[in-house]
Design a protein around this motif. Structure first.
Motif, mmCIF file in Angstrom:
data_model
loop_
_atom_site.group_PDB
_atom_site.id
_atom_site.type_symbol
_atom_site.label_atom_id
_atom_site.label_comp_id
_atom_site.label_asym_id
_atom_site.label_seq_id
_atom_site.Cartn_x
_atom_site.Cartn_y
_atom_site.Cartn_z
ATOM 1 N N ALA A 126 42.618 63.385 100.152
ATOM 2 C CA ALA A 126 42.958 64.716 99.259
ATOM 3 C C ALA A 126 43.968 64.371 99.516
ATOM 4 O O ALA A 126 44.984 64.347 101.042
ATOM 5 C CB ALA A 126 42.396 65.435 98.993
ATOM 6 N N ALA A 127 44.848 65.633 98.926
ATOM 7 C CA ALA A 127 45.828 66.499 99.950
ATOM 8 C C ALA A 127 46.301 67.814 99.281
ATOM 9 O O ALA A 127 45.590 68.071 98.294
ATOM 10 C CB ALA A 127 47.500 65.977 98.736
ATOM 11 N N ARG A 128 46.484 68.565 99.419
ATOM 12 C CA ARG A 128 47.128 70.108 99.549
ATOM 13 C C ARG A 128 48.720 70.595 99.563
ATOM 14 O O ARG A 128 49.118 70.429 100.397
ATOM 15 C CB ARG A 128 45.868 71.186 100.328
ATOM 16 C CG ARG A 128 44.424 70.574 100.367
ATOM 17 C CD ARG A 128 43.927 71.872 101.437
ATOM 18 N NE ARG A 128 43.961 70.635 102.822
ATOM 19 C CZ ARG A 128 43.107 70.340 103.311
ATOM 20 N NH1 ARG A 128 41.680 70.388 103.761
ATOM 21 N NH2 ARG A 128 43.888 70.725 104.725
ATOM 22 N N LEU A 129 48.653 71.707 98.640
ATOM 23 C CA LEU A 129 49.932 72.058 98.883
ATOM 24 C C LEU A 129 50.065 73.741 99.562
ATOM 25 O O LEU A 129 48.929 74.727 98.453
ATOM 26 C CB LEU A 129 50.462 72.700 97.275
ATOM 27 C CG LEU A 129 51.938 73.146 97.484
ATOM 28 C CD1 LEU A 129 52.794 72.839 98.229
ATOM 29 C CD2 LEU A 129 52.174 73.382 96.215
ATOM 30 N N GLU A 183 49.430 68.948 102.890
ATOM 31 C CA GLU A 183 48.884 68.126 103.296
ATOM 32 C C GLU A 183 48.199 67.040 103.223
ATOM 33 O O GLU A 183 47.935 67.292 101.625
ATOM 34 C CB GLU A 183 48.097 69.244 104.143
ATOM 35 C CG GLU A 183 48.759 70.554 105.099
ATOM 36 C CD GLU A 183 47.194 71.824 105.153
ATOM 37 O OE1 GLU A 183 46.938 72.616 106.426
ATOM 38 O OE2 GLU A 183 45.735 71.807 104.526
ATOM 39 N N PHE A 184 48.029 66.519 104.362
ATOM 40 C CA PHE A 184 47.264 64.950 103.338
ATOM 41 C C PHE A 184 46.174 64.629 104.225
ATOM 42 O O PHE A 184 46.082 64.832 105.710
ATOM 43 C CB PHE A 184 48.462 63.561 103.727
ATOM 44 C CG PHE A 184 49.506 63.752 102.840
ATOM 45 C CD1 PHE A 184 49.700 63.487 101.856
ATOM 46 C CD2 PHE A 184 50.744 64.708 103.112
ATOM 47 C CE1 PHE A 184 50.526 63.587 100.416
ATOM 48 C CE2 PHE A 184 51.673 64.334 102.256
ATOM 49 C CZ PHE A 184 51.438 64.136 100.985
ATOM 50 N N VAL A 185 44.996 64.681 103.959
ATOM 51 C CA VAL A 185 43.456 64.771 104.303
ATOM 52 C C VAL A 185 43.101 63.181 104.872
ATOM 53 O O VAL A 185 42.690 62.616 103.603
ATOM 54 C CB VAL A 185 42.513 66.050 103.480
ATOM 55 C CG1 VAL A 185 41.358 65.993 104.332
ATOM 56 C CG2 VAL A 185 43.492 66.867 103.605
ATOM 57 N N PHE A 186 42.695 63.072 105.464
ATOM 58 C CA PHE A 186 41.766 61.773 105.859
ATOM 59 C C PHE A 186 40.474 61.698 106.299
ATOM 60 O O PHE A 186 40.566 63.005 107.134
ATOM 61 C CB PHE A 186 43.124 60.155 107.262
ATOM 62 C CG PHE A 186 44.477 60.906 107.019
ATOM 63 C CD1 PHE A 186 45.026 59.735 106.329
ATOM 64 C CD2 PHE A 186 45.626 61.846 106.992
ATOM 65 C CE1 PHE A 186 46.155 59.453 105.634
ATOM 66 C CE2 PHE A 186 46.709 61.945 106.356
ATOM 67 C CZ PHE A 186 47.288 60.650 105.767
ATOM 68 N N LYS A 202 41.054 64.127 109.316
ATOM 69 C CA LYS A 202 41.724 64.817 109.898
ATOM 70 C C LYS A 202 43.214 64.974 109.046
ATOM 71 O O LYS A 202 43.209 65.338 107.579
ATOM 72 C CB LYS A 202 42.884 63.512 110.792
ATOM 73 C CG LYS A 202 41.529 62.875 111.447
ATOM 74 C CD LYS A 202 42.308 61.877 112.692
ATOM 75 C CE LYS A 202 41.222 61.664 113.960
ATOM 76 N NZ LYS A 202 41.758 61.086 114.466
ATOM 77 N N VAL A 203 43.976 66.179 109.292
ATOM 78 C CA VAL A 203 45.499 65.926 108.494
ATOM 79 C C VAL A 203 46.972 65.962 109.134
ATOM 80 O O VAL A 203 46.802 66.493 109.909
ATOM 81 C CB VAL A 203 45.077 68.054 108.879
ATOM 82 C CG1 VAL A 203 46.193 68.605 106.934
ATOM 83 C CG2 VAL A 203 44.365 68.052 107.086
ATOM 84 N N ARG A 204 47.753 65.730 108.257
ATOM 85 C CA ARG A 204 48.588 65.404 108.565
ATOM 86 C C ARG A 204 49.733 66.512 108.231
ATOM 87 O O ARG A 204 49.319 66.032 106.667
ATOM 88 C CB ARG A 204 49.694 63.945 108.468
ATOM 89 C CG ARG A 204 48.560 62.528 109.542
ATOM 90 C CD ARG A 204 49.475 61.617 108.597
ATOM 91 N NE ARG A 204 48.403 60.655 109.583
ATOM 92 C CZ ARG A 204 48.649 59.239 109.766
ATOM 93 N NH1 ARG A 204 49.750 58.645 109.177
ATOM 94 N NH2 ARG A 204 47.760 58.093 110.368
ATOM 95 N N GLN A 205 50.822 67.403 108.135
ATOM 96 C CA GLN A 205 51.634 68.132 107.297
ATOM 97 C C GLN A 205 52.827 67.794 107.204
ATOM 98 O O GLN A 205 53.716 67.114 108.084
ATOM 99 C CB GLN A 205 51.454 69.303 107.984
ATOM 100 C CG GLN A 205 49.873 69.905 108.144
ATOM 101 C CD GLN A 205 50.156 71.468 108.953
ATOM 102 O OE1 GLN A 205 50.948 71.266 109.485
ATOM 103 N NE2 GLN A 205 49.363 71.828 108.506
ATOM 104 N N ALA A 206 53.775 67.960 105.769
ATOM 105 C CA ALA A 206 54.558 67.944 105.867
ATOM 106 C C ALA A 206 55.597 69.055 105.324
ATOM 107 O O ALA A 206 55.178 69.849 104.839
ATOM 108 C CB ALA A 206 55.012 66.828 105.078
#
Length: 263
Positions: free
Chosen positions: A143-146, A230-233, A240-244
């Motif tokens: 998933a991805a979130r803005l 945010e990219f959700v793994f 786990k979340v990685r943020q750009a």
């Protein structure tokens, strides 16, 4: 002239969009230069009051409208525009593609070892708000979130002057709103990124599509602030979340530039 057009219907939709792009770009430059929002609102108010008092059939209006149309004749031929930001800028391209979906308005960002390209992408019709991510470890987000500031719950952007980077400019992290004052938009679709959406050296990546509502909300932000993608793994002990981070900058002006070239 935008105010006069609202009253007198002077221009075509393309010229209206061109004027809007110029207005938004000028507004962004003024805000970044330190002009108070109240001053800009007062200037806009004077323009509207003057437009309400003008005679739509007057020679002065006809002359001014003719000059705008003449200026647009050259503007309409522009296929590309760059909108520099304080930290990161936007690149706009309204040329038509026959080879598939491509970037119309985009900004690149690095987050850790990973890379993001974010903006408006499409081939035909209205471009969609899109995030394309390339992960160095080939991880697959589900998933991805803005995450953007909620303008209905805040009076302005969050700009933390304590966090500065090169040249004394605020970092993108320092330009983001806290979670408690933010709206979260979850991507509506996920899939492999098309070849024209990937950097030249990348072989694969993931594309996430966001709603038109998210696109409109992004366009309504202050150009000095930033948003988070945010990219959700799936992790062994939970997500786990990685943020750009993405600078808002002249996103709204770039979007209007694309509309000004629409046929």
């Amino acid at each position: 002239m935008s105010a006069a057009d609202q009253r007198c219907a002077l221009f075509t939709p393309q010229i209206k969009a061109a004027l809007d792009a110029s207005r938004l770009q000028a507004r962004g430059a003024a805000l970044r230069a330190g002009a108070p929002k109240e001053t800009l609102a007062e200037t806009e108010g004077r323009a509207w009051r003057k437009a309400k008092a003008v005679d739509c059939r007057s020679p002065d209006i006809a002359t001014a409208a003719g000059r705008v149309r003449g200026a647009f004749a050259g503007y309409a031929k522009l296929a590309r525009m760059n909108y520099p930001g304080e930290v990161a800028g936007w690149s706009a391209d309204r040329s038509v593609s026959k080879s598939g979906e491509r970037w119309k308005l985009s900004q690149t960002s690095a987050f850790g070892w990973d890379r993001l390209q974010f903006g408006l992408a499409g081939q035909y019709g209205a471009p969609r708000l899109t995030a394309v991510a390339i992960f160095a470890d080939n991880a697959t987000p589900y998933a991805a979130r803005l995450v953007i500031r909620d303008v209905t719950r805040t009076s302005g952007p969050y700009l933390d002057s304590r966090s500065r980077g090169k040249g004394g400019k605020l970092t993108l992290v320092a330009r983001t709103s806290p979670r408690s004052a933010s709206r979260v938009f979850t991507a509506e679709a996920r899939g492999p990124a098309g070849p024209m959406l990937l950097p030249a050296e990348a072989k694969s990546g993931w594309a996430f599509r966001f709603s038109p509502t998210a696109q409109a909300a992004l366009a309504g932000l202050d150009p000095r602030e930033a948003v988070v993608v945010e990219f959700v793994f799936i992790g062994p002990n939970g997500d786990k979340v990685r943020q750009a981070h993405v600078e808002v900058g002249d996103f709204a002006a770039g979007r209007a530039f694309l509309a000004a070239g629409a046929r």
